[in-house]
Design a protein around this motif. Structure first.
Motif: not given
Lengths: 56, 315
Positions: B305-315
């Motif tokens: 896990f990295r804090p800057d992982d892309p998370g655009a798919f999650i609300k």
């Protein structure tokens, strides 16, 4: 996973992901209404449904 | 290519005679043309069976797991990347394998040869960038580059990512070639069109699982398709089950696939199954800047896990 499912032809808007804490009741309500709204707009799913097997 | 065979035999003989390894995993000539097959050599007197040519497309990383011996393995660029993946995933120990790295010029697509030849292919010989195919209807010569497997034609990593010894001069990489033209073409389609595209793509699938068996990433003791308690997916040829299988198979390879092309090569129906894994490979590169199997020192994106992982798919 969303990426590949949509790549295969699942409509964007049918699959949703969210992370909601048990304390976030308002967020839960918001997300659920958004999800139902967007899925209703798409109508019943046509794909990925197993129908009766064809009999030869 | 023959210089490569000589060098591989020489290295294999030395390793076995010195007792550095118990076994050499390499290729020998197959019983039919264009089907070099894996072989396991334990006796230095038998090393002359080893060959190297354009038909060694099977990924030998697949044969290294769950073994106790010290092994030497003949590995091209993609094979070494899969060996790295195995080491990262604790399937083999680094000190257990001696990697004989082979800089690779790409593998010949046996289907392309069969389509171009007149009648049954009797023999295939490579010389100076040409491939001479002798078939029932006569002899034909082709440019080697025109006969490459699709994945080899767009390969960015022909040279071994990790090796103990090289069996030949490093080859020139071709980093400018566009790897994802076909994926973008599908991405540009609408949802219904995409669905249809994959429906047609999979319509001939007979669920033989050759793609899974040929894949070096698929080393689970029991595959999800073979489980019956619970039964995750139907075992027949229902299109929904077939698609579920292909979708999940591909997804199990997310961030691990090196696009070695074994799955596509193994498919008896000639289905371009790489269309699934390639999308994930593209995503891994675009979202995480990750190419599988390039280094032993980094964890793959899907197990960190990295804090800057892309998370655009999650609300």
């Amino acid at each position: 996973m969303k990426g590949l499912l949509e790549h295969m032809g699942i409509e964007p808007g049918r699959l949703h992901f969210s992370w909601i804490s048990s304390a976030e009741s308002t967020k839960f309500v918001d997300v659920v209404s958004q999800v139902t709204e967007s899925v209703k707009a798409l109508g019943p799913a046509q794909n990925f449904i197993k129908r009766e097997p064809k009999v030869a | 290519m023959n210089a490569m065979t000589d060098k591989i035999r020489q290295i294999a003989r030395r390793l076995l005679e010195e007792g550095k390894v118990d076994m050499v995993v390499g290729f020998r000539k197959g019983t039919v043309p264009m089907m070099s097959e894996p072989c396991f050599i334990k006796d230095s007197a038998r090393v002359d069976a080893l060959v190297w040519d354009g038909n060694c497309g099977i990924n030998l990383a697949n044969y290294l797991t769950r073994r106790k011996e010290r092994m030497a393995v003949v590995a091209k660029g993609c094979d070494t990347r899969n060996i790295v993946t195995h080491i990262i995933e604790n399937q083999i120990r680094r000190e257990q394998v001696y990697i004989i790295g082979v800089p690779c010029q790409g593998m010949i697509d046996k289907r392309k040869v069969k389509n171009l030849a007149d009648g049954e292919v009797l023999s295939v010989e490579e010389k100076d960038g040409k491939v001479v195919v002798t078939a029932g209807g006569g002899e034909k010569s082709f440019d080697r580059t025109a006969l490459l497997q699709d994945n080899c034609a767009i390969c960015h990593h022909k040279n071994p990512a990790l090796s103990d010894e090289l069996a030949g001069e490093l080859v020139r990489e071709n980093p400018d070639v566009d790897r994802y033209e076909d994926v973008r073409k599908v991405e540009a389609m609408g949802a219904a069109e995409k669905w249809k595209f994959f429906d047609e793509l999979l319509s001939t699938c007979i669920r033989c699982y050759a793609c899974r068996n040929a894949c070096p990433l698929c080393y689970c003791p029991t595959c999800f398709v073979d489980e019956s308690k619970p039964q995750w997916v139907g075992k027949g040829q229902d299109p929904t089950d077939t698609r579920t299988f292909h979708f999940l198979r591909a997804f199990h390879c997310a961030g691990r696939c090196t696009d070695c092309g074994s799955c596509e090569r193994a498919c008896p129906m000639g289905i371009p199954v790489r269309q699934f894994t390639k999308k994930l490979e593209k995503d891994a590169k675009e979202l995480f800047g990750w190419e599988a199997g390039m280094t032993l020192d980094a964890r793959p994106p899907l197990d960190t896990f990295r804090p800057d992982d892309p998370g655009a798919f999650i609300k």
